[in-house]
Scaffold this motif. Structure first.
Motif, PDB file in Angstrom:
ATOM      1  N   ALA A 232       0.827  -1.202   0.000  1.00  0.00           N
ATOM      2  CA  ALA A 232       0.000   0.000   0.000  1.00  0.00           C
ATOM      3  C   ALA A 232       0.864   1.256   0.000  1.00  0.00           C
ATOM      4  CB  ALA A 232      -0.936  -0.018   1.215  1.00  0.00           C
ATOM      5  N   VAL A 233       1.946   1.222   0.764  1.00  0.00           N
ATOM      6  CA  VAL A 233       2.862   2.365   0.790  1.00  0.00           C
ATOM      7  C   VAL A 233       3.495   2.573  -0.586  1.00  0.00           C
ATOM      8  CG1 VAL A 233       5.031   3.236   1.751  1.00  0.00           C
ATOM      9  CG2 VAL A 233       3.314   2.214   3.255  1.00  0.00           C
ATOM     10  N   ALA A 234       3.949   1.460  -1.214  1.00  0.00           N
ATOM     11  CA  ALA A 234       4.574   1.565  -2.532  1.00  0.00           C
ATOM     12  C   ALA A 234       3.586   2.098  -3.568  1.00  0.00           C
ATOM     13  CB  ALA A 234       5.108   0.198  -2.965  1.00  0.00           C
ATOM     14  N   ALA A 235       2.320   1.640  -3.500  1.00  0.00           N
ATOM     15  CA  ALA A 235       1.318   2.118  -4.451  1.00  0.00           C
ATOM     16  C   ALA A 235       1.060   3.608  -4.264  1.00  0.00           C
ATOM     17  CB  ALA A 235       0.024   1.323  -4.291  1.00  0.00           C
ATOM     18  N   ALA A 236       0.982   4.054  -3.002  1.00  0.00           N
ATOM     19  CA  ALA A 236       0.765   5.469  -2.750  1.00  0.00           C
ATOM     20  C   ALA A 236       1.945   6.308  -3.222  1.00  0.00           C
ATOM     21  CB  ALA A 236       0.512   5.688  -1.249  1.00  0.00           C
ATOM     22  N   GLU A 237       3.151   5.804  -2.981  1.00  0.00           N
ATOM     23  CA  GLU A 237       4.336   6.530  -3.456  1.00  0.00           C
ATOM     24  C   GLU A 237       4.387   6.577  -4.977  1.00  0.00           C
ATOM     25  OE1 GLU A 237       7.384   5.558   0.279  1.00  0.00           O
ATOM     26  OE2 GLU A 237       7.449   4.376  -1.580  1.00  0.00           O
ATOM     27  N   ARG A 238       4.040   5.447  -5.640  1.00  0.00           N
ATOM     28  CA  ARG A 238       4.049   5.426  -7.107  1.00  0.00           C
ATOM     29  C   ARG A 238       2.989   6.360  -7.671  1.00  0.00           C
ATOM     30  NH1 ARG A 238       5.234   6.192 -11.309  1.00  0.00           N
ATOM     31  NH2 ARG A 238       5.446   4.842 -13.130  1.00  0.00           N
ATOM     32  N   GLU A 239       1.870   6.456  -6.992  1.00  0.00           N
ATOM     33  CA  GLU A 239       0.817   7.361  -7.454  1.00  0.00           C
ATOM     34  C   GLU A 239       1.290   8.815  -7.384  1.00  0.00           C
ATOM     35  OE1 GLU A 239      -3.041   8.244  -8.922  1.00  0.00           O
ATOM     36  OE2 GLU A 239      -1.836   6.407  -8.845  1.00  0.00           O
ATOM     37  N   ILE A 240       2.055   9.115  -6.349  1.00  0.00           N
ATOM     38  CA  ILE A 240       2.603  10.479  -6.233  1.00  0.00           C
ATOM     39  C   ILE A 240       3.660  10.722  -7.307  1.00  0.00           C
ATOM     40  CG2 ILE A 240       3.971  11.980  -4.746  1.00  0.00           C
ATOM     41  CD1 ILE A 240       2.469  10.828  -2.360  1.00  0.00           C
ATOM     42  N   GLU A 241       4.478   9.694  -7.603  1.00  0.00           N
ATOM     43  CA  GLU A 241       5.476   9.844  -8.663  1.00  0.00           C
ATOM     44  C   GLU A 241       4.822  10.112 -10.022  1.00  0.00           C
ATOM     45  OE1 GLU A 241       7.812   6.338  -8.623  1.00  0.00           O
ATOM     46  OE2 GLU A 241       8.840   6.799  -6.744  1.00  0.00           O
ATOM     47  N   ARG A 242       3.672   9.536 -10.275  1.00  0.00           N
ATOM     48  CA  ARG A 242       2.984   9.733 -11.548  1.00  0.00           C
ATOM     49  C   ARG A 242       2.480  11.155 -11.732  1.00  0.00           C
ATOM     50  NH1 ARG A 242      -0.297   4.204 -10.698  1.00  0.00           N
ATOM     51  NH2 ARG A 242       1.151   2.752 -11.703  1.00  0.00           N
ATOM     52  N   LEU A 243       2.439  11.900 -10.644  1.00  0.00           N
ATOM     53  CA  LEU A 243       1.986  13.290 -10.753  1.00  0.00           C
ATOM     54  C   LEU A 243       2.971  14.141 -11.541  1.00  0.00           C
ATOM     55  CD1 LEU A 243       0.723  13.794  -7.094  1.00  0.00           C
ATOM     56  CD2 LEU A 243      -0.667  13.347  -9.137  1.00  0.00           C
ATOM     57  N   THR A 244       4.220  13.713 -11.620  1.00  0.00           N
ATOM     58  CA  THR A 244       5.245  14.450 -12.365  1.00  0.00           C
ATOM     59  C   THR A 244       5.582  13.661 -13.622  1.00  0.00           C
ATOM     60  OG1 THR A 244       6.162  15.351 -10.321  1.00  0.00           O
ATOM     61  CG2 THR A 244       7.544  15.464 -12.290  1.00  0.00           C
ATOM     62  N   ILE A 245       5.321  14.271 -14.787  1.00  0.00           N
ATOM     63  CA  ILE A 245       5.599  13.631 -16.077  1.00  0.00           C
ATOM     64  C   ILE A 245       6.910  14.188 -16.598  1.00  0.00           C
ATOM     65  CG2 ILE A 245       4.746  13.217 -18.414  1.00  0.00           C
ATOM     66  CD1 ILE A 245       1.925  13.730 -17.350  1.00  0.00           C
ATOM     67  N   GLU A 246       7.907  13.295 -16.793  1.00  0.00           N
ATOM     68  CA  GLU A 246       9.257  13.712 -17.165  1.00  0.00           C
ATOM     69  C   GLU A 246       9.593  13.261 -18.587  1.00  0.00           C
ATOM     70  OE1 GLU A 246      11.670  11.878 -14.230  1.00  0.00           O
ATOM     71  OE2 GLU A 246      11.117  13.304 -12.636  1.00  0.00           O
ATOM     72  N   ALA A 247      10.598  13.920 -19.155  1.00  0.00           N
ATOM     73  CA  ALA A 247      11.071  13.559 -20.503  1.00  0.00           C
ATOM     74  C   ALA A 247      11.873  12.265 -20.417  1.00  0.00           C
ATOM     75  CB  ALA A 247      11.932  14.678 -21.073  1.00  0.00           C
ATOM     76  N   PRO A 248      11.540  11.265 -21.225  1.00  0.00           N
ATOM     77  CA  PRO A 248      12.275   9.999 -21.154  1.00  0.00           C
ATOM     78  C   PRO A 248      13.668  10.076 -21.759  1.00  0.00           C
ATOM     79  CG  PRO A 248      10.634   9.916 -22.896  1.00  0.00           C
ATOM     80  CD  PRO A 248      10.437  11.211 -22.185  1.00  0.00           C
ATOM     81  N   PHE A 249      13.910  11.048 -22.644  1.00  0.00           N
ATOM     82  CA  PHE A 249      15.227  11.234 -23.245  1.00  0.00           C
ATOM     83  C   PHE A 249      15.360  12.686 -23.687  1.00  0.00           C
ATOM     84  CE2 PHE A 249      12.307   9.430 -26.409  1.00  0.00           C
ATOM     85  CZ  PHE A 249      12.280  10.445 -27.355  1.00  0.00           C
ATOM     86  N   ALA A 250      16.573  13.090 -23.975  1.00  0.00           N
ATOM     87  CA  ALA A 250      16.827  14.453 -24.425  1.00  0.00           C
ATOM     88  C   ALA A 250      16.345  14.620 -25.858  1.00  0.00           C
ATOM     89  CB  ALA A 250      18.312  14.778 -24.322  1.00  0.00           C
ATOM     90  N   GLY A 251      15.740  15.765 -26.141  1.00  0.00           N
ATOM     91  CA  GLY A 251      15.254  16.010 -27.493  1.00  0.00           C
ATOM     92  C   GLY A 251      14.569  17.349 -27.608  1.00  0.00           C
TER      93      GLY A 251
END
Length: 415
Positions: A214-233
């Motif tokens: 449950a802790v990992a799912a909550a942390e992953r849900e918070i991580e999804r709030l930030t959308i990052e560039a997968p590579f430089a471009g």
């Protein structure tokens, strides 16, 4: 009997008589002088002319030829293609929420891991705190379960002692059978308690694992709030606007990577054997720029419609001067071949329409040899399928056939 035909026959007979039997007198009467002996000078001139006429065919037909030596030339496969970004991806949201970050505009350069869109966390922080509290509670149940196991083991040891004592007393006649049965029942109850205590430990451990998940799912849900560039471009589109609602799968932005860039073309099946991965390749773009790279991919499966094979050439593009989707003329180097450089006018056709050249053999006679045209250049044409050294007729090849004797005049071959 008519008299005119008889007179005509007599006149004809007289003319023949004077023309044959009285030729000299007739010539003398006509004023023509004849001699019995021929003029020696006239006979000599006639004999010389006849000798020259007989000698001309023996010398051969005059032609111009070159002595050509084969050279090794670079062969190449030329195709039409286009430029294509090395990478292109549309980054999308994995969770729902309102965008709370300022948008980045298309054309901007982004680095790997750079934030592009950030979503409102809402109650997700509270959900994470709750999951962590449950994890702490689950971890606290483990010592209690372990204490219960220790207590159950102690009861087993006590029941075992009582059972042994009752058994000896019963053998000596100092205890009843009822006492022995009671001691055995106590022993069985103690062992069952140990099993229950062990189950309590497993239950506590399972609770810990569930709380950790449950802790990992909550942390992953918070991580999804930030959308990052997968590579430089480069951003091909604007990022999501501030305040817009995003759902799972909603695009945040499209990123392309142009360094390096790919040149994509399709090789005909007749030339696919000439192309190999790692071969040097170049291209000329529509704006006249020329680039160079190497072949990094060659398809092993032909297109079902065109029967061509896809090939990719990787080219450095540090300055981003080459855009995605430009038309390019791609030239891929292949193994060199030996060929002769001759004037295009030296080519001819035989009676069957086969392209070739007229050559001169060791006996100075003409011979036709078929050739394969490799390349047409400003200096001439490159042909193959000829010996390494060969005498090629360049002027007069249309006036001789196989086996005709020629008198060649050699010119300088093309270099």
């Amino acid at each position: 009997m008519k008299i005119i035909p008889v007179i005509s026959a007599v006149v004809v007979l007289a003319a023949l008589y004077f023309a044959v039997l009285e030729r000299d007198r007739l010539m003398e009467f006509a004023g023509v002088t004849t001699t019995d002996a021929a003029d020696p000078e006239t006979d000599a001139a006639a004999e010389e002319t006849l000798a020259e006429e007989n000698e001309a065919p023996a010398q051969g037909v005059g032609v111009v030829a070159i002595r050509s030596v084969a050279q090794t030339i670079d062969s190449a496969v030329i195709l039409r293609g286009r430029t294509e970004a090395a990478r292109q991806v549309t980054v999308a949201a994995e969770t729902s929420g309102l965008v709370i970050s300022e948008p980045l505009r298309k054309g901007a350069t982004v680095e790997a891991g750079q934030e592009m869109c950030r979503l409102d966390p809402g109650t997700r922080e509270a959900s994470l705190a709750e999951a962590r509290a449950r994890l702490t509670e689950a971890e606290g149940r483990v010592p209690e379960a372990q204490a219960a196991v220790a207590e159950a083991n102690a009861r087993v040891r006590e029941a075992e002692i009582n059972l042994n004592a009752a058994s000896r007393l019963s053998q000596d006649g100092f205890a009843s059978e009822t006492t022995l049965v009671s001691a055995q029942a106590a022993m069985d109850g103690a062992q069952a308690g140990v099993q229950r205590a062990n189950s309590g430990i497993k239950s506590a451990e399972a609770g810990i694992e569930a709380a950790q998940a449950a802790v990992a799912a909550a942390e992953r849900e918070i991580e999804r709030l930030t959308i990052e560039a997968p590579f430089a471009g480069l951003l091909e589109t604007d990022t999501a606007e501030l305040g817009s609602l995003m759902q799972p799968g909603t695009p945040c932005a499209t990123i392309i990577q142009l360094d390096p860039i790919k040149l994509v073309g399709f090789v005909p099946e007749i030339d696919v054997h000439k192309v190999s991965v790692g071969a040097v390749a170049g291209a000329r773009l529509t704006n006249g720029d020329e680039v160079q790279g190497t072949v990094t991919f060659l398809s092993r499966s032909a297109d079902e419609t065109t029967r061509t094979f896809q090939v990719e050439v990787t080219v450095a593009n540090a300055d981003m001067a080459i855009s995605d989707g430009q038309t390019a003329e791609i030239v891929i180097a292949s193994d060199g071949r030996t060929a002769h450089l001759i004037a295009q006018s030296s080519l001819t056709l035989d009676d069957d329409g086969v392209l070739g050249v007229r050559t001169i053999d060791a006996n100075n006679t003409a011979a036709f040899m078929p050739v394969t045209l490799l390349r047409d250049t400003a200096e001439g044409v490159w042909v193959t399928d000829l010996p390494d050294e060969v005498d090629i007729i360049t002027v007069g090849q249309e006036f001789v056939t196989d086996g005709v004797r020629v008198a060649p005049t050699f010119a300088e071959a093309k270099g």
